[in-house]
Write a protein that holds these residues in place. Structure first.
Motif, PDB file in Angstrom:
ATOM      1  N   GLY A   9       0.813  -1.191   0.000  1.00 15.24           N
ATOM      2  CA  GLY A   9       0.000   0.000   0.000  1.00 15.24           C
ATOM      3  C   GLY A   9       0.845   1.239   0.000  1.00 15.24           C
ATOM      4  N   ALA A  10       0.213   2.338   0.387  1.00 16.77           N
ATOM      5  CA  ALA A  10       0.894   3.620   0.464  1.00 16.77           C
ATOM      6  C   ALA A  10       0.880   4.084   1.916  1.00 16.77           C
ATOM      7  CB  ALA A  10       0.198   4.619  -0.439  1.00 16.77           C
ATOM      8  N   TYR A  11       1.962   4.719   2.311  1.00 16.59           N
ATOM      9  CA  TYR A  11       2.138   5.116   3.699  1.00 16.59           C
ATOM     10  C   TYR A  11       2.340   6.621   3.777  1.00 16.59           C
ATOM     11  CZ  TYR A  11       3.205   0.154   3.917  1.00 16.59           C
ATOM     12  OH  TYR A  11       3.158  -1.200   3.791  1.00 16.59           O
ATOM     13  N   MET A  12       1.732   7.250   4.773  1.00 18.49           N
ATOM     14  CA  MET A  12       1.927   8.679   4.995  1.00 18.49           C
ATOM     15  C   MET A  12       3.270   8.903   5.683  1.00 18.49           C
ATOM     16  SD  MET A  12      -1.992   9.863   5.895  1.00 18.49           S
ATOM     17  CE  MET A  12      -1.439  10.741   7.270  1.00 18.49           C
ATOM     18  N   PRO A  38       8.230  10.523  -3.342  1.00 20.35           N
ATOM     19  CA  PRO A  38       6.909   9.976  -3.016  1.00 20.35           C
ATOM     20  C   PRO A  38       5.827  10.628  -3.879  1.00 20.35           C
ATOM     21  CG  PRO A  38       7.595  11.543  -1.342  1.00 20.35           C
ATOM     22  CD  PRO A  38       8.760  11.370  -2.274  1.00 20.35           C
ATOM     23  N   SER A  39       4.760   9.892  -4.083  1.00 17.66           N
ATOM     24  CA  SER A  39       3.635  10.473  -4.813  1.00 17.66           C
ATOM     25  C   SER A  39       2.879  11.396  -3.863  1.00 17.66           C
ATOM     26  CB  SER A  39       2.731   9.366  -5.350  1.00 17.66           C
ATOM     27  OG  SER A  39       2.233   8.587  -4.281  1.00 17.66           O
ATOM     28  N   ARG A  40       1.925  12.122  -4.404  1.00 21.31           N
ATOM     29  CA  ARG A  40       1.149  13.063  -3.598  1.00 21.31           C
ATOM     30  C   ARG A  40      -0.333  12.866  -3.856  1.00 21.31           C
ATOM     31  NH1 ARG A  40       4.012  17.482  -0.752  1.00 21.31           N
ATOM     32  NH2 ARG A  40       6.165  17.242  -1.382  1.00 21.31           N
ATOM     33  N   THR A  41      -1.123  13.094  -2.805  1.00 20.78           N
ATOM     34  CA  THR A  41      -2.576  13.054  -2.957  1.00 20.78           C
ATOM     35  C   THR A  41      -3.030  14.395  -3.514  1.00 20.78           C
ATOM     36  OG1 THR A  41      -3.009  13.948  -0.758  1.00 20.78           O
ATOM     37  CG2 THR A  41      -2.798  11.545  -0.940  1.00 20.78           C
ATOM     38  N   LEU A  47       2.733  10.266  -0.136  1.00 24.11           N
ATOM     39  CA  LEU A  47       2.421   8.845   0.016  1.00 24.11           C
ATOM     40  C   LEU A  47       3.620   8.037  -0.446  1.00 24.11           C
ATOM     41  CD1 LEU A  47      -1.280   8.593  -1.217  1.00 24.11           C
ATOM     42  CD2 LEU A  47      -0.432   8.588   1.139  1.00 24.11           C
ATOM     43  N   TYR A  48       4.098   7.179   0.431  1.00 22.31           N
ATOM     44  CA  TYR A  48       5.268   6.349   0.135  1.00 22.31           C
ATOM     45  C   TYR A  48       4.799   4.940  -0.206  1.00 22.31           C
ATOM     46  CZ  TYR A  48       7.927  10.159   2.179  1.00 22.31           C
ATOM     47  OH  TYR A  48       8.490  11.384   2.437  1.00 22.31           O
ATOM     48  N   LEU A  53       9.787   2.662   0.007  1.00 26.53           N
ATOM     49  CA  LEU A  53      10.329   2.164   1.274  1.00 26.53           C
ATOM     50  C   LEU A  53      11.569   1.307   1.047  1.00 26.53           C
ATOM     51  CD1 LEU A  53       7.112   1.366   3.338  1.00 26.53           C
ATOM     52  CD2 LEU A  53       8.434   3.486   3.191  1.00 26.53           C
ATOM     53  N   GLU A  54      11.592   0.533  -0.031  1.00 21.67           N
ATOM     54  CA  GLU A  54      12.800  -0.240  -0.363  1.00 21.67           C
ATOM     55  C   GLU A  54      13.966   0.709  -0.613  1.00 21.67           C
ATOM     56  OE1 GLU A  54      12.193  -2.978  -3.590  1.00 21.67           O
ATOM     57  OE2 GLU A  54      10.454  -3.874  -2.602  1.00 21.67           O
TER      58      GLU A  54
END
Length: 134
Positions: A9-12, A38-41, A47-48, A53-54
């Motif tokens: 998933g995506a993490y804040m 990271p992407s953005r909402t 959002l990571y 994370l890797e």
């Protein structure tokens, strides 16, 4: 560094900072320096993804375990990306050569039996043989 993720998933940013025991400002710094993207909402929240994370784990390994500074990390990441691209290109080239050879072999199949030369088995000297003197 052991993976601390449990699901996809995506993490804040706050969750990522807590998982990796780093300050959110460190993550923002890594983004400003181009190390993380990271992407953005729509509301502009970072959002990571698992891939982010890797990459973060790799960055933290360089920084924490090896003592590499941000400039060094950037260079290492660039080199790593170039190596991965070169590997993709090599794999593509190998596949092209393989398919080209297979195609040519299949085209020459009617005449292939005349062109094939038997290969002799290599002769191996006995284990106890002494070297010859001139």
């Amino acid at each position: 560094m052991a993976t601390k993720r449990k699901s996809k998933g995506a993490y804040m940013i706050s969750a990522v900072a807590e998982m990796y025991e780093i300050h959110p400002q460190t993550l923002r710094l890594y983004e400003r320096e181009g190390l993380l993207k990271p992407s953005r909402t729509e509301g502009n929240t970072r959002l990571y993804t698992d891939e982010d994370l890797e990459r973060l784990e790799f960055i933290l390994n360089l920084a924490r375990d090896l003592g590499v500074n941000i400039a060094g990390i950037a260079i290492i990441l660039q080199m790593r990306e170039r190596m991965e691209e070169m590997n993709r290109q090599m794999q593509s080239f190998v596949e092209h050569v393989r398919s080209e050879m297979l195609s040519r072999f299949q085209q020459a199949a009617p005449n292939a039996s005349a062109a094939i030369v038997p290969i002799r088995k290599p002769v191996t000297p006995p284990r106890n043989a002494s070297p010859r003197k001139p």
